[in-house]
Design a protein around this motif. Structure first.
Motif, PDB file in Angstrom:
ATOM      1  N   TYR A  44       0.863  -1.186   0.000  1.00 36.67           N
ATOM      2  CA  TYR A  44       0.000   0.000   0.000  1.00 36.67           C
ATOM      3  C   TYR A  44       0.901   1.238   0.000  1.00 36.67           C
ATOM      4  O   TYR A  44       1.862   1.313   0.770  1.00 36.67           O
ATOM      5  N   LYS A  48      -9.511  14.036  -1.385  1.00 41.77           N
ATOM      6  CA  LYS A  48      -8.952  13.202  -0.309  1.00 41.77           C
ATOM      7  C   LYS A  48      -8.267  14.096   0.712  1.00 41.77           C
ATOM      8  O   LYS A  48      -7.048  14.159   0.820  1.00 41.77           O
ATOM      9  N   THR A  96      -9.457   1.528  -2.740  1.00 43.10           N
ATOM     10  CA  THR A  96      -8.098   1.015  -2.912  1.00 43.10           C
ATOM     11  C   THR A  96      -7.732   0.063  -1.783  1.00 43.10           C
ATOM     12  O   THR A  96      -7.241  -1.037  -2.012  1.00 43.10           O
ATOM     13  N   ALA A  97      -7.961   0.513  -0.556  1.00 42.38           N
ATOM     14  CA  ALA A  97      -7.575  -0.314   0.584  1.00 42.38           C
ATOM     15  C   ALA A  97      -8.435  -1.572   0.641  1.00 42.38           C
ATOM     16  O   ALA A  97      -7.940  -2.684   0.793  1.00 42.38           O
TER      17      ALA A  97
HETATM   18  C1  COI Z   1      -8.029   3.962   0.378  1.00 38.36           C
HETATM   19  O1  COI Z   1      -8.786   3.077  -0.033  1.00 38.36           O
HETATM   20  O2  COI Z   1      -6.896   4.187  -0.066  1.00 38.36           O
HETATM   21  C2  COI Z   1      -8.516   4.829   1.410  1.00 38.36           C
HETATM   22  O3  COI Z   1      -8.492   6.008   1.269  1.00 38.36           O
HETATM   23  C3  COI Z   1      -8.953   4.196   2.625  1.00 38.36           C
HETATM   24  C4  COI Z   1      -7.968   4.491   3.675  1.00 38.36           C
HETATM   25  C5  COI Z   1      -8.398   5.717   4.398  1.00 38.36           C
HETATM   26  C6  COI Z   1      -7.704   3.321   4.544  1.00 38.36           C
END
Ligand code: COI
Length: 355
Positions: free
Chosen positions: A139, A196, A302-303
């Motif tokens: 990530y 964001k 994404t996460a």
């Molecule tokens: C992501 O999916 O990248 C997000 O922004 C979620 C994250 C805040 C954990």
């Protein structure tokens, strides 16, 4: 064409922590790889850019990001292919969105070369940190903070742009139970919900905590005006399949332009699946559930990648969502995305950047 220029200086760590990487226990965002990218902005330009060992950074207690919230971030992932190559998924889309957030928050844009060169150099240097297992990835968290040493309420003149990375597995290990939130709001028209901005996440914590106390993991945000239309779920965009049509709230002031959201809709259209980006009210959702036409409910981000929703709580009633099957749209699109990100399928939309 992106090149890795060497205007970025590299200071390698002498104490790699790679032996601490344990794929079985890494979870999400708890372990950080050896290095980070840092660039400083002052006098109207990005000047010093370097890759340094991952460590604490020093900021004045008067640093304006801490007081007035000029702080934005991105989230993206790098994947290891079966042959051991490393691929980034849609980094240019993240770069574009970072600058949209920057503009809204009166922060400087990050040039594409700086973003991509810093990113590629960092991932190459920490390539060992890209995990191998199914469902794992590295990530990547680019972010920018205001650093002026001043309590005047104004846009900062100085900033830091950083990229840190963290080997991760699934964000949600099981399908999520969500509560429709009809009191607190995530975003308002004219606000910053489309970007964001760190504050979007901070403001979500209290309502989420209340939902958790009631046994849910997340909330479904509704519109600020009527609390009637569905917006997002927790930190994800949200999608439903009703009568074989994929339905998701339309982009606008209050909905984040999710890159996974866009990828899922693009694949759906490639497959000739009917897609509707339109307002969907909670009443319509409940009616579809009662009529048996609601086939799927899931979050995309994404996460979380594709996170099935198992239950939706609304006005004291829990509605169980249909269990996703192997041939459900969400299951198939999750697999398709995985295949593309792992380089097993052709990348017809040019989403992949090889490291
Ligand atoms: C992501 O999916 O990248 C997000 O922004 C979620 C994250 C805040 C954990």
């Amino acid at each position: 064409m992106i090149t890795t220029e060497t205007s970025i200086t590299v200071k390698k760590t002498t104490k790699s922590r790679i032996s601490e990487l344990n794929e079985a226990t890494m979870g999400f965002g708890k372990v950080f790889s050896d290095h980070m990218f840092v660039a400083d902005y002052s006098n109207g330009q990005w000047a010093k850019a370097e890759i340094v060992p991952y460590d604490k950074i020093s900021i004045s207690p008067a640093g304006s990001m801490m007081h007035y919230g000029q702080s934005i971030f991105e989230g993206m992932k790098a994947y290891r292919t079966d042959q051991g190559r490393i691929l980034l998924f849609r980094p240019l889309s993240n770069h574009k969105r970072l600058n949209i957030s920057a503009q809204r928050m009166c922060m400087p844009v990050v040039p594409e070369e700086l973003f991509m060169e810093g990113l590629l150099k960092l991932i190459k240097l920490d390539s060992e940190w890209v995990p191998k297992g199914e469902g794992t990835s590295l990530y990547i968290r680019p972010f920018m903070i205001a650093t002026d040493d001043s309590l005047g309420v104004k846009a900062s003149d100085t900033y830091k742009f950083l990229i840190i990375t963290s080997p991760v597995s699934k964000y949600y290990s099981d399908p999520v139970k969500v509560l429709v939130e009809t009191n607190y709001v995530r975003a308002v028209e004219g606000g910053v919900g489309f970007s964001k901005v760190s504050g979007n996440y901070g403001r979500s914590l209290y309502p989420t905590k209340l939902a958790m106390q009631k046994g849910y993991q997340q909330v479904i945000w509704t519109d600020a005006r009527h609390h009637r239309y569905i917006e997002e779920s927790g930190t994800m965009n949200v999608m439903f399949v009703i009568d074989d049509t994929v339905i998701t709230p339309p982009l606008g002031d209050t909905i984040l332009a999710g890159i996974t959201r866009d990828s899922v809709l693009t694949i759906a259209r490639d497959w000739n699946v009917k897609v509707e980006e339109r307002k969907i009210s909670i009443d319509e959702l409940i009616d579809a559930h009662k009529a048996g036409t609601l086939q799927e409910a899931f979050g995309v981000g994404t996460a979380a990648t594709i996170a099935p929703i198992s239950l939706i709580g609304y006005e004291g009633i829990d509605y169980s969502m249909p269990v996703l099957k192997n041939n459900s749209f969400a299951t198939r699109v999750a697999m398709e995305l995985d295949e593309i990100r792992k380089g097993r399928k052709s990348d017809k939309h040019n989403w992949i950047v090889s490291v």
